[in-house]
Design an enzyme around this catalytic site. Sequence first.
Site, PDB file in Angstrom:
ATOM      1  N   GLY A 299      -6.366  -2.940   4.263  1.00 46.20           N
ATOM      2  CA  GLY A 299      -6.264  -2.016   3.152  1.00 46.20           C
ATOM      3  C   GLY A 299      -6.571  -0.589   3.550  1.00 46.20           C
ATOM      4  O   GLY A 299      -5.713   0.142   4.053  1.00 46.20           O
ATOM      5  N   CYS A 300      -7.808  -0.171   3.329  1.00 38.04           N
ATOM      6  CA  CYS A 300      -8.160   1.228   3.514  1.00 38.04           C
ATOM      7  C   CYS A 300      -8.154   1.665   4.972  1.00 38.04           C
ATOM      8  O   CYS A 300      -7.857   2.826   5.266  1.00 38.04           O
ATOM      9  CB  CYS A 300      -9.519   1.501   2.876  1.00 38.04           C
ATOM     10  SG  CYS A 300      -9.502   1.246   1.082  1.00 38.04           S
TER      11      CYS A 300
END
Length: 214
Positions: free
Chosen positions: A150-151
């Site tokens: 994700g991030c």
Amino acid sequence: MNQSRESNYTGVFDTLLGWGAKPALLVIDFTCAYTTPGSPLYAEGVVAAAEASVDLLAIARAGGTPVVYTKVMYHPSGVDGGLFTRKVPALRRLVAGERLVEIDNRVAPQPEDLVIVKNYPSAFFGTSLASTLTAEGIDTLILIGCSTSGCVRATAIDAIQHGFRAIVPRECVGDRHNGPHDANLFDMNAKYADVLPKAEVVAHLKGLARTDAA
């Protein structure tokens, strides 16, 4: 068949960008939301990554490498989360005063460290990160934190798009499951970042410290 596919990657997706002249360590969302059992976002892989990052942070600070943190926090209404908080409603828990917003004590920021609040996956999106790094002459980002798929991945993509080299120490990023974790390490290394063993990153930072002291 697999052998043939792998041979097609040779010389295309196996290039290392290497280190630039001045790195910074970017600690992405190592918050209690991911390290507290019972939290809807809890992930054992993130706990392991945070623990593996403790000495890396100490070495970076000892050698004068700048350290920047990110954490996610929203207005109580969730309006600044847009469609992201609708897609992942658990993020609405991340508001001021909520313990889950705070960075895990094992990797807590020091007074000299910059902490950036973000609302979306990439540490660059809607923040001052790129301007800050450019003003400080930083050309390389060491990415640690969560989640890998994700991030961390979103930040790696934006890093190369903003002209920064990205280095990912594989032991210092974590995810909820091994599948997306491993797949995204593979893909980041192929296209956006250099995924390296933590020991290699530590050795480089120690080398910089010795050079600066000489």
